[in-house]
Design an enzyme around this catalytic site. Sequence first.
Site, short mmCIF file in Angstrom:
data_model
loop_
_atom_site.label_atom_id
_atom_site.label_comp_id
_atom_site.label_asym_id
_atom_site.label_seq_id
_atom_site.Cartn_x
_atom_site.Cartn_y
_atom_site.Cartn_z
N ASP A 80 16.56 42.61 3.06
CA ASP A 80 17.91 42.44 2.52
C ASP A 80 18.15 40.97 2.13
O ASP A 80 17.86 40.08 2.93
CB ASP A 80 18.91 42.87 3.61
CG ASP A 80 20.32 42.99 3.10
OD1 ASP A 80 20.52 42.98 1.88
OD2 ASP A 80 21.24 43.09 3.95
N HIS A 183 30.94 40.52 0.92
CA HIS A 183 30.22 40.50 2.19
C HIS A 183 31.19 40.08 3.29
O HIS A 183 32.02 39.21 3.10
CB HIS A 183 29.06 39.50 2.14
CG HIS A 183 27.86 40.03 1.43
ND1 HIS A 183 27.21 39.34 0.46
CD2 HIS A 183 27.18 41.19 1.60
CE1 HIS A 183 26.18 40.06 0.03
NE2 HIS A 183 26.14 41.19 0.71
ZN LIG Z 1 24.48 42.39 1.00
#
Ligand SMILES: [Zn+2]
Length: 286
Positions: A80, A183
């Site tokens: 990620d 985020h």
């Molecule tokens: Zn992300």
Amino acid sequence: MKTLREYIKEAEEKRVAIGHFNVSNIEAIHGIYNAAKKLKVPIIIGVSEGEEDFIGKNEVYQIIKGIREKDNYPIFLNADHHYTFEKVKDVLDIGFDSAIIDGAKLTMKENIILTKKCVDYAKNINREVLIEGEIGFIGQSSKILDEIPEGVSEKTMTTPEDAKNFVEQTGVDLLSASVGNIHGMIKGGNPKIDIERIKAIREVCGVPLVLHGGSGISDEDFREAIKAGISIIHINTEIRIAYKEALEKYLKENEEEIAPYKILKPTVEAIENIVEKRLKLFNNLD
Ligand SMILES: [Zn+2]
């Protein structure tokens, strides 16, 4: 077993999304996998650069591979938000199923060059690996935030033209765009997702879409986003909160306990609960 690409395609056809959950430790892997097994749905485990440094790249790869082979279960491993070609190359060489090269903070031109380099490398590996590209800055932290992070606004949301151009020039397998998601989690509630934008981007870009920053998004927005063309959803912050709260509670109530397997058991259960709820929603099972 079907490949990750095939599972993503199937999810898109069924109008559901595959859950992507981040881990830094084995407790999280157990919690996430327990929830997935219960519901019999495919799942992606993610590790960021910081998370993989802690758990160990080889170690997490071996654990996920071990589960997949022993149980014949569709559990996949994704790198990620990796920020350099070298970091992406590293995890692909180890055996990860997919990687995200995140050039969202670069200029579009620099992002395309970096992403294309990763895609070219992935294509020459003798097994199927997927590369996800990122456009449109959505912040970088998996924390609880007081407000929307600096540098994120309506102006930084992805246009369908940019998405189409980016996919054409890089050849990415998956795309993450900025569609009102961020985020981390905002204390006063997360902003709304731009559903029409998702639809428009999916129509022109030609590859499945990934929604980052899933923590804190409303159930209704999730359902609409999946219908509009999201095939993978990332959850991280909620898992971190569940872990920390369960750990704090246990330690407060059991000051004398020193056995890690007792202290950490409630963290596995807390993560399992949150993941089960998310998987039910994403897979249309509730
Ligand atoms: Zn992300």
